[in-house]
Scaffold this motif. Structure first.
Motif, PDB file in Angstrom:
ATOM      1  N   THR A  39       0.843  -1.191   0.000  1.00 29.03           N
ATOM      2  CA  THR A  39       0.000   0.000   0.000  1.00 29.03           C
ATOM      3  C   THR A  39       0.879   1.242   0.000  1.00 29.03           C
ATOM      4  OG1 THR A  39      -1.615  -1.210   1.324  1.00 29.03           O
ATOM      5  CG2 THR A  39      -1.884   1.166   1.196  1.00 29.03           C
ATOM      6  N   THR A  40       0.644   2.127  -0.952  1.00 27.41           N
ATOM      7  CA  THR A  40       1.429   3.364  -1.006  1.00 27.41           C
ATOM      8  C   THR A  40       0.992   4.316   0.094  1.00 27.41           C
ATOM      9  OG1 THR A  40      -0.093   4.522  -2.472  1.00 27.41           O
ATOM     10  CG2 THR A  40       1.620   3.179  -3.521  1.00 27.41           C
ATOM     11  N   ARG A  41       1.839   5.261   0.399  1.00 22.39           N
ATOM     12  CA  ARG A  41       1.523   6.284   1.399  1.00 22.39           C
ATOM     13  C   ARG A  41       0.261   7.037   0.991  1.00 22.39           C
ATOM     14  NH1 ARG A  41       2.073   8.234   6.523  1.00 22.39           N
ATOM     15  NH2 ARG A  41       2.093  10.493   6.520  1.00 22.39           N
ATOM     16  N   GLU A  42       0.139   7.345  -0.281  1.00 27.83           N
ATOM     17  CA  GLU A  42      -1.024   8.084  -0.776  1.00 27.83           C
ATOM     18  C   GLU A  42      -2.307   7.279  -0.582  1.00 27.83           C
ATOM     19  OE1 GLU A  42       1.824   7.613  -2.578  1.00 27.83           O
ATOM     20  OE2 GLU A  42       2.605   9.624  -2.189  1.00 27.83           O
TER      21      GLU A  42
END
Length: 101
Positions: A39-42
């Motif tokens: 999961t990306t930070r965004e």
């Protein structure tokens, strides 16, 4: 037979006296529950925003009590999960396992 773990304040058995932080870290990494995440930070920040807005897609059946703004959700995730508390990003803490002790 081994020693029975102590009971916590709520009566639950705790693992603090059974597992060291190093053994817990090794187990979580081996099980794929810690380490590099997909999961990306965004994406995470988007989920926190949606949770704060009470979007049913991210509430997973929870009914939060009280007002939870984006910053409060991010602060909780930083405290409990080790994500970076800065909404602008920045590097994540090296390990959140230390907080398990």
């Amino acid at each position: 037979m081994g020693r029975v773990p102590a009971r916590g304040a709520a009566g639950w058995r705790t693992i603090a006296c059974v597992v060291t932080a190093d053994r817990l870290r090794a187990h979580l990494l081996t099980a794929g529950l810690a380490g590099v995440v997909g999961t990306t930070r965004e994406e995470s920040l988007r989920s926190y925003r949606l949770f704060a807005a009470r979007d049913p897609r991210v509430l997973i059946g929870l009914d939060p009590v009280g007002a939870w703004g984006e910053r409060e959700v991010l602060a909780l995730m930083a405290d409990r999960c080790g994500v970076t508390a800065d909404p602008g990003g920045g590097p994540a803490p090296r390990s959140s396992i230390r907080s398990v002790r």
